[in-house]
Write a protein that holds these residues in place. Sequence first.
Motif, mmCIF file in Angstrom:
data_model
loop_
_atom_site.group_PDB
_atom_site.id
_atom_site.type_symbol
_atom_site.label_atom_id
_atom_site.label_comp_id
_atom_site.label_asym_id
_atom_site.label_seq_id
_atom_site.Cartn_x
_atom_site.Cartn_y
_atom_site.Cartn_z
ATOM 1 N N VAL A 102 0.862 -1.393 -0.082
ATOM 2 C CA VAL A 102 0.272 -0.125 0.053
ATOM 3 C C VAL A 102 1.076 0.752 0.000
ATOM 4 C CG1 VAL A 102 -2.012 -1.070 1.279
ATOM 5 C CG2 VAL A 102 0.014 -0.547 2.881
ATOM 6 N N TYR A 103 0.584 2.505 -0.419
ATOM 7 C CA TYR A 103 0.843 3.992 -0.122
ATOM 8 C C TYR A 103 0.056 4.515 -0.258
ATOM 9 C CZ TYR A 103 -0.910 4.722 -4.903
ATOM 10 O OH TYR A 103 -1.763 5.068 -5.368
ATOM 11 N N GLY A 104 0.589 5.473 0.073
ATOM 12 C CA GLY A 104 -0.544 6.841 0.987
ATOM 13 C C GLY A 104 0.943 8.168 -0.267
ATOM 14 N N GLU A 105 0.218 9.311 -0.833
ATOM 15 C CA GLU A 105 0.788 10.205 -0.901
ATOM 16 C C GLU A 105 -0.159 11.308 -0.585
ATOM 17 O OE1 GLU A 105 0.772 9.448 -4.949
ATOM 18 O OE2 GLU A 105 -1.163 9.928 -5.282
ATOM 19 N N ASP A 106 0.963 12.633 -1.041
ATOM 20 C CA ASP A 106 0.816 14.043 -0.612
ATOM 21 C C ASP A 106 0.984 14.695 -2.032
ATOM 22 O OD1 ASP A 106 -1.375 16.512 0.635
ATOM 23 O OD2 ASP A 106 0.565 16.858 2.007
ATOM 24 N N CYS A 107 0.633 15.562 -2.348
ATOM 25 C CA CYS A 107 1.079 16.464 -3.093
ATOM 26 C C CYS A 107 0.803 17.950 -3.758
ATOM 27 C CB CYS A 107 0.740 16.446 -4.711
ATOM 28 S SG CYS A 107 0.958 16.917 -7.003
ATOM 29 N N GLN A 108 1.803 19.004 -3.706
ATOM 30 C CA GLN A 108 2.324 19.870 -3.447
ATOM 31 C C GLN A 108 2.527 20.490 -5.063
ATOM 32 O OE1 GLN A 108 5.815 22.200 -2.073
ATOM 33 N NE2 GLN A 108 5.164 23.743 -1.850
ATOM 34 N N ALA A 109 1.228 20.697 -5.542
ATOM 35 C CA ALA A 109 1.029 21.173 -6.818
ATOM 36 C C ALA A 109 1.855 22.411 -7.704
ATOM 37 C CB ALA A 109 -0.786 21.757 -7.116
ATOM 38 N N SER A 110 2.035 23.142 -6.401
ATOM 39 C CA SER A 110 2.688 24.453 -6.956
ATOM 40 C C SER A 110 4.402 25.064 -6.315
ATOM 41 C CB SER A 110 2.336 25.972 -7.936
ATOM 42 O OG SER A 110 1.682 26.187 -7.243
ATOM 43 N N ALA A 111 4.462 25.708 -6.102
ATOM 44 C CA ALA A 111 5.193 26.545 -4.963
ATOM 45 C C ALA A 111 4.904 27.257 -4.250
ATOM 46 C CB ALA A 111 7.052 26.842 -5.917
ATOM 47 N N GLN A 112 3.420 27.741 -4.627
ATOM 48 C CA GLN A 112 2.890 28.850 -4.070
ATOM 49 C C GLN A 112 1.722 27.267 -3.116
ATOM 50 O OE1 GLN A 112 2.718 29.144 -7.002
ATOM 51 N NE2 GLN A 112 4.402 30.670 -6.648
ATOM 52 N N ASN A 113 1.614 26.183 -3.828
ATOM 53 C CA ASN A 113 0.367 25.783 -2.329
ATOM 54 C C ASN A 113 1.719 25.399 -0.960
ATOM 55 O OD1 ASN A 113 -0.316 24.758 -5.599
ATOM 56 N ND2 ASN A 113 -2.499 24.942 -4.083
ATOM 57 N N SER A 114 0.607 24.437 -0.264
ATOM 58 C CA SER A 114 1.539 24.181 1.011
ATOM 59 C C SER A 114 1.991 22.897 1.101
ATOM 60 C CB SER A 114 0.210 24.131 1.519
ATOM 61 O OG SER A 114 -0.613 22.928 1.607
ATOM 62 N N PRO A 115 3.542 22.656 1.493
ATOM 63 C CA PRO A 115 4.230 21.799 1.528
ATOM 64 C C PRO A 115 3.820 21.058 1.554
ATOM 65 C CG PRO A 115 4.595 23.425 3.620
ATOM 66 C CD PRO A 115 3.695 24.108 2.390
ATOM 67 N N PRO A 116 4.139 19.212 0.739
ATOM 68 C CA PRO A 116 3.333 18.465 1.841
ATOM 69 C C PRO A 116 3.656 17.687 2.974
ATOM 70 C CG PRO A 116 5.546 17.848 -0.267
ATOM 71 C CD PRO A 116 5.158 19.541 -0.129
ATOM 72 N N ASN A 117 2.430 17.160 3.644
ATOM 73 C CA ASN A 117 3.143 16.508 4.249
ATOM 74 C C ASN A 117 2.759 14.786 4.506
ATOM 75 O OD1 ASN A 117 2.086 16.016 7.733
ATOM 76 N ND2 ASN A 117 0.875 17.638 7.305
ATOM 77 N N CYS A 171 3.691 16.882 -9.409
ATOM 78 C CA CYS A 171 3.740 17.809 -8.379
ATOM 79 C C CYS A 171 5.128 18.201 -8.251
ATOM 80 C CB CYS A 171 3.791 16.961 -7.219
ATOM 81 S SG CYS A 171 1.888 15.778 -7.229
ATOM 82 N N TYR A 172 5.016 19.059 -8.215
ATOM 83 C CA TYR A 172 6.172 20.264 -7.265
ATOM 84 C C TYR A 172 7.025 19.613 -6.422
ATOM 85 C CZ TYR A 172 9.318 24.076 -5.738
ATOM 86 O OH TYR A 172 9.671 24.737 -5.606
ATOM 87 N N ARG A 173 6.313 19.561 -5.754
ATOM 88 C CA ARG A 173 7.456 18.619 -4.550
ATOM 89 C C ARG A 173 5.821 16.737 -3.473
ATOM 90 N NH1 ARG A 173 9.773 21.975 -0.200
ATOM 91 N NH2 ARG A 173 9.417 19.884 1.144
ATOM 92 N N GLN A 174 6.553 15.592 -3.029
ATOM 93 C CA GLN A 174 5.599 14.830 -3.548
ATOM 94 C C GLN A 174 5.848 14.077 -2.001
ATOM 95 O OE1 GLN A 174 4.217 11.792 -6.587
ATOM 96 N NE2 GLN A 174 2.964 11.876 -5.842
ATOM 97 N N ALA A 175 5.012 13.889 -1.243
ATOM 98 C CA ALA A 175 5.151 13.069 0.290
ATOM 99 C C ALA A 175 4.816 12.331 -0.138
ATOM 100 C CB ALA A 175 4.839 14.240 1.166
ATOM 101 N N VAL A 176 5.681 10.455 -0.253
ATOM 102 C CA VAL A 176 5.050 9.487 -0.340
ATOM 103 C C VAL A 176 5.330 8.132 0.909
ATOM 104 C CG1 VAL A 176 5.683 7.389 -1.672
ATOM 105 C CG2 VAL A 176 5.190 9.768 -2.984
ATOM 106 N N CYS A 177 4.422 7.516 0.963
ATOM 107 C CA CYS A 177 4.576 6.417 2.353
ATOM 108 C C CYS A 177 4.558 4.700 1.883
ATOM 109 C CB CYS A 177 4.189 6.558 3.451
ATOM 110 S SG CYS A 177 4.925 8.612 4.611
ATOM 111 N N GLN A 178 5.000 4.414 1.880
ATOM 112 C CA GLN A 178 5.088 2.267 1.409
ATOM 113 C C GLN A 178 5.332 2.026 2.242
ATOM 114 O OE1 GLN A 178 7.624 2.334 -1.395
ATOM 115 N NE2 GLN A 178 6.615 3.266 -3.381
ATOM 116 N N GLY A 179 4.019 0.587 2.225
ATOM 117 C CA GLY A 179 4.647 -0.174 3.496
ATOM 118 C C GLY A 179 3.683 -0.875 2.760
#
Length: 134
Positions: A69-84, A118-126
């Motif tokens: 399984v995986y989960g992600e949080d995407c920061q679409a552009s530099a102006q959006n909130s950072p991925p968590n 995504c500008y930046r993306q947080a990804v978790c895998q397990g």
Amino acid sequence: MRVLPLCLLALSLTGCSLLHKPYKPVEPFKPTPQTELTRVKPTPRPAMVKLYTDAGDLVSKPFRDLGEVYGEDCQASAQNSPPNINTARKRMQIRASSMKANAVLLHHCEVVSSAQGCYRQAVCQGSALKVSNQ
């Protein structure tokens, strides 16, 4: 000669007003009476999924691996909130609960800068696990 255009103008203005239908008042909306109250069922919350960060915690417990399984949080552009990372971890747990898992063994979480869309993306895998209570 000046009278002809004035007569045509007056005739055209009055002619248009004769084409309209007379005013009819609009009746207010009357709701239909309901004989039975319809209850909206709330959407069920996903089952609690325990998060294991160390495989040593599972040594004495019988479990079955249900898949990755995986989960992600995407920061679409530099102006959006950072991925968590916490949001990505929670989304991973929700995906695991949809697979009927009651636990997740976390492999890793990271913030990636070169993700598509995504500008930046947080990804978790397990791994989604079904842990027995024995």
